[in-house]
Motif scaffolding. Sequence first.
Motif, PDB file in Angstrom:
ATOM      1  N   ILE A 542       0.856  -1.190   0.000  1.00  0.00           N
ATOM      2  CA  ILE A 542       0.000   0.000   0.000  1.00  0.00           C
ATOM      3  C   ILE A 542       0.888   1.234   0.000  1.00  0.00           C
ATOM      4  N   ASP A 543       0.647   2.114  -0.940  1.00  0.00           N
ATOM      5  CA  ASP A 543       1.412   3.361  -1.060  1.00  0.00           C
ATOM      6  C   ASP A 543       0.619   4.478  -0.390  1.00  0.00           C
ATOM      7  N   ALA A 544       1.093   4.935   0.766  1.00  0.00           N
ATOM      8  CA  ALA A 544       0.447   6.042   1.477  1.00  0.00           C
ATOM      9  C   ALA A 544       0.961   7.350   0.894  1.00  0.00           C
ATOM     10  N   ARG A 545       0.068   8.097   0.263  1.00  0.00           N
ATOM     11  CA  ARG A 545       0.506   9.313  -0.426  1.00  0.00           C
ATOM     12  C   ARG A 545      -0.261  10.524   0.100  1.00  0.00           C
ATOM     13  N   ARG A 546       0.405  11.658   0.052  1.00  0.00           N
ATOM     14  CA  ARG A 546      -0.167  12.907   0.553  1.00  0.00           C
ATOM     15  C   ARG A 546       0.245  14.036  -0.381  1.00  0.00           C
ATOM     16  N   HIS A 547      -0.507  15.116  -0.391  1.00  0.00           N
ATOM     17  CA  HIS A 547      -0.161  16.275  -1.223  1.00  0.00           C
ATOM     18  C   HIS A 547       1.321  16.601  -1.034  1.00  0.00           C
ATOM     19  N   PRO A 548       2.060  16.789  -2.126  1.00  0.00           N
ATOM     20  CA  PRO A 548       3.517  16.926  -2.007  1.00  0.00           C
ATOM     21  C   PRO A 548       3.974  18.056  -1.093  1.00  0.00           C
ATOM     22  N   MET A 549       3.347  19.222  -1.178  1.00  0.00           N
ATOM     23  CA  MET A 549       3.772  20.331  -0.321  1.00  0.00           C
ATOM     24  C   MET A 549       3.472  20.020   1.143  1.00  0.00           C
ATOM     25  N   ALA A 550       2.295  19.457   1.400  1.00  0.00           N
ATOM     26  CA  ALA A 550       1.915  19.130   2.776  1.00  0.00           C
ATOM     27  C   ALA A 550       2.821  18.048   3.348  1.00  0.00           C
ATOM     28  N   CYS A 551       3.065  17.016   2.551  1.00  0.00           N
ATOM     29  CA  CYS A 551       3.879  15.894   3.014  1.00  0.00           C
ATOM     30  C   CYS A 551       5.314  16.335   3.284  1.00  0.00           C
ATOM     31  N   CYS A 552       5.891  17.041   2.334  1.00  0.00           N
ATOM     32  CA  CYS A 552       7.300  17.417   2.464  1.00  0.00           C
ATOM     33  C   CYS A 552       7.509  18.412   3.595  1.00  0.00           C
ATOM     34  N   PHE A 553       6.620  19.390   3.718  1.00  0.00           N
ATOM     35  CA  PHE A 553       6.825  20.357   4.792  1.00  0.00           C
ATOM     36  C   PHE A 553       6.586  19.722   6.157  1.00  0.00           C
ATOM     37  N   SER A 554       5.654  18.789   6.235  1.00  0.00           N
ATOM     38  CA  SER A 554       5.445  18.082   7.496  1.00  0.00           C
ATOM     39  C   SER A 554       6.697  17.302   7.884  1.00  0.00           C
ATOM     40  N   LEU A 596      -1.542  -0.709  -4.120  1.00  0.00           N
ATOM     41  CA  LEU A 596      -2.737   0.112  -3.906  1.00  0.00           C
ATOM     42  C   LEU A 596      -2.299   1.486  -3.419  1.00  0.00           C
ATOM     43  N   ARG A 597      -2.683   2.516  -4.155  1.00  0.00           N
ATOM     44  CA  ARG A 597      -2.333   3.881  -3.747  1.00  0.00           C
ATOM     45  C   ARG A 597      -3.491   4.464  -2.947  1.00  0.00           C
ATOM     46  N   VAL A 598      -3.187   4.987  -1.761  1.00  0.00           N
ATOM     47  CA  VAL A 598      -4.207   5.585  -0.905  1.00  0.00           C
ATOM     48  C   VAL A 598      -3.811   7.026  -0.632  1.00  0.00           C
ATOM     49  N   GLN A 599      -4.643   7.949  -1.078  1.00  0.00           N
ATOM     50  CA  GLN A 599      -4.362   9.376  -0.921  1.00  0.00           C
ATOM     51  C   GLN A 599      -4.896   9.844   0.429  1.00  0.00           C
ATOM     52  N   TYR A 600      -4.029  10.429   1.222  1.00  0.00           N
ATOM     53  CA  TYR A 600      -4.392  10.853   2.576  1.00  0.00           C
ATOM     54  C   TYR A 600      -5.609  11.772   2.571  1.00  0.00           C
ATOM     55  N   GLU A 601      -5.624  12.714   1.645  1.00  0.00           N
ATOM     56  CA  GLU A 601      -6.724  13.678   1.600  1.00  0.00           C
ATOM     57  C   GLU A 601      -8.059  12.986   1.332  1.00  0.00           C
ATOM     58  N   GLU A 602      -8.037  11.902   0.559  1.00  0.00           N
ATOM     59  CA  GLU A 602      -9.270  11.171   0.274  1.00  0.00           C
ATOM     60  C   GLU A 602      -9.735  10.381   1.490  1.00  0.00           C
ATOM     61  N   VAL A 603      -8.787   9.907   2.292  1.00  0.00           N
ATOM     62  CA  VAL A 603      -9.157   9.225   3.537  1.00  0.00           C
ATOM     63  C   VAL A 603      -9.838  10.209   4.483  1.00  0.00           C
ATOM     64  N   VAL A 604      -9.281  11.408   4.569  1.00  0.00           N
ATOM     65  CA  VAL A 604      -9.861  12.428   5.443  1.00  0.00           C
ATOM     66  C   VAL A 604     -11.248  12.840   4.946  1.00  0.00           C
ATOM     67  N   ASP A 605     -11.402  12.930   3.640  1.00  0.00           N
ATOM     68  CA  ASP A 605     -12.655  13.415   3.057  1.00  0.00           C
ATOM     69  C   ASP A 605     -13.770  12.369   3.117  1.00  0.00           C
ATOM     70  N   ASP A 606     -13.418  11.096   2.938  1.00  0.00           N
ATOM     71  CA  ASP A 606     -14.444  10.042   2.895  1.00  0.00           C
ATOM     72  C   ASP A 606     -13.851   8.778   3.514  1.00  0.00           C
ATOM     73  N   LEU A 607     -13.843   8.740   4.823  1.00  0.00           N
ATOM     74  CA  LEU A 607     -13.160   7.673   5.549  1.00  0.00           C
ATOM     75  C   LEU A 607     -13.720   6.299   5.193  1.00  0.00           C
ATOM     76  N   GLU A 608     -15.030   6.135   5.234  1.00  0.00           N
ATOM     77  CA  GLU A 608     -15.592   4.795   5.065  1.00  0.00           C
ATOM     78  C   GLU A 608     -15.294   4.223   3.684  1.00  0.00           C
ATOM     79  N   THR A 609     -15.411   5.047   2.656  1.00  0.00           N
ATOM     80  CA  THR A 609     -15.131   4.552   1.307  1.00  0.00           C
ATOM     81  C   THR A 609     -13.692   4.065   1.194  1.00  0.00           C
ATOM     82  N   GLN A 610     -12.766   4.831   1.735  1.00  0.00           N
ATOM     83  CA  GLN A 610     -11.354   4.456   1.637  1.00  0.00           C
ATOM     84  C   GLN A 610     -11.029   3.255   2.520  1.00  0.00           C
ATOM     85  N   VAL A 611     -11.683   3.152   3.669  1.00  0.00           N
ATOM     86  CA  VAL A 611     -11.462   1.985   4.528  1.00  0.00           C
ATOM     87  C   VAL A 611     -11.946   0.722   3.819  1.00  0.00           C
TER      88      VAL A 611
END
Length: 674
Positions: A542-554, A596-611
């Motif tokens: 599973i590839d945990a991915r996040r918006h590049p600016m948000a991920c890198c600055f974090s 499987l690529r999972v976008q962090y922002e999509e998990v936050v936006d629609d948890l049940e669908t992504q789960v």
Amino acid sequence: MAATASFSEDAVVVSRREDARDKPELASIQAKIVAKQYREALSDLELILRDEPNNTDALYMSAVCRRYRREFDQALKQLKQLQALAPENGRAHQEEGHAYRDLGRPDQASRAYARACRFNPALVASWRSQFDILTRLRRHGEAAQAKAQLDYLERLPQPLVIVLDLVSQGKLLKAEDLCRKFLRKVPHNVEAMRLLADIGVRFGVLTDAEFLLESAHEFEPKNVRVHMDYIQVLRKRQKFAQALEQAGRLLETAPDHPQFQSIYAIECMQTGDYDTALGLLDKVLEQIPGDPVTLTSKGHAYKTCGQYDKAVASYRSALASQPLHGEAWYSLSNLKVYSFSDGELEAMNAQARNDDLPHADRVHLSFALGKAYEDRNDFETSFDYYAQGNRLKKALSTYDADKMTDELRDQQRVCTAELLSRGERAGHPANDPIFVVGLPRAGSTLLEQILSSHSRVDGTLELPNIPSLTQQLRRRGRGGSEPDYPDILAALSDEELRTFGRQFIDDTRIHRQGAPFFIDKMPNNFRHIGLIHLILPNAKIIDARRHPMACCFSGYKQLFAEGQEFTYDLADIGQYYRDYVELMDYWDEALPGKVLRVQYEEVVDDLETQVRRLLDYCGLDFEPACLSFHDTERSVRTPSSEQVRRPIYQSGLDYWRNYESWLDPLRKALGECV
């Protein structure tokens, strides 16, 4: 006070420096210093420093000359410059100690010598000077410790003193070569075995290090240094049960020894026995009241098992005992949900103004101040402190972004679709592992917490097994008879691939609680998906991915315990993210449908669908507990430990925009990824 240490002692060391041999002018200058021609040497050094003001060898030699000429202010100024460039240069701190000693300022000399010995324990002159000063100051306990190390060095064969010195300078290949030559002559020398094991640990070759230390411990069971190193390497290999057993045996030799109690407590924490660990740490504090390191360890224990208030209290107690203890300040900030009071902010700023604050404490304090001002919405000051902490941390790093780019592209060159197709027939058939990969701070801990809330999945740790295997393969390549990693992958037999897969399953079993599946969330395993597929073709990735600016600055805001050196520079982390995306795109092409690529922002936006999507990919039935993951009780050891114990939130998605004015180097490095 006249200087008591001759320059010849220092000169011998300088002559061994790799850089000095590459620069004949420095060798000739050194000869002038040995001949006490300090004025002439300084004239030559000034010419070098005019063109290369950050030449560390020239700065060091110039400071030595100025000390001998009793130009102490200039010497100390140059040493401060040198220490800023190379904070862990032991000889720079030793020379500072010599200067303060000659100035008749023993307290400052002692502190400088202590730093020198911490960064380079092979510096005999520093240990001897420290012993003399501490004895005169009647600090007999500390003097005895210095004398013990001095005696150890004087008993140590000279080649091994040089090995220890080379290791401290980071010259590991030379140190390894010299140590192996010595062992060929004296095969069972326990200290040589211990030093070679230390080099192995630094290279990440933990299997060899464990074997060496296990053998050394068998030869000399009462050698405390060997025993402690053996426990440490077992822990690094995450053989927690064995480490606990060995720590128990060590404690049995001296049940009231505070260091042994502390070691056993640490191993208890690794196995989840926090009650025993906390009890032992309390015993340490009975003998060493207010010890900030022990109090901070207590805080870590409370944090890991979710006792937030007690963690805060322990960190605060550490600071009440020692306000300079930067790790405690940072640990409070690293709770993520803690806010500093005005009084605490004032105290941190006072420590930041302290010129004598040790480098490591200043790093911790800089990141803590970054978080403190962030919470006050003073983003400019916050960024300044984050940038300072990263600069200080990067000064200790040898990370090369372009070299990493080349390494990741080597994966694409070697791991062709044809090679990867071998995995289906050659690898171990187990389907137990679920690898969660990506960049740190991309949401991997959240995904792990969601999945480990399922009754059929065990959460574990960021397991070192795959990186350790790659180091093992690299060493085979360095032997000369086989290609280097990753090229060696094409040369491995089917049986070897199956064996590596089986070993992974066997070696990771200790972390499981009996569920059919388990998670390995070592993020940088994305570099080795080719290897993973070859040895475990049925593993899920599973590839945990996040918006590049948000991920890198974090990641830039986070001070990692070890590794992740690409995060300490905005351009470096941007380039790393870009390389990561390029490599993941390649894996998608070479292994379609594998990841499987999972976008962090999509998990936050629609948890049940992504789960549900996650569980479907893993072949698991839906369980409501995965939606209430924050209620799952388990130890979490990553920086996100407190965040994943709370319901998911959207407020942080674009938080990086508060710092956007200062992130141009990151945006430029990310290129088309943004």
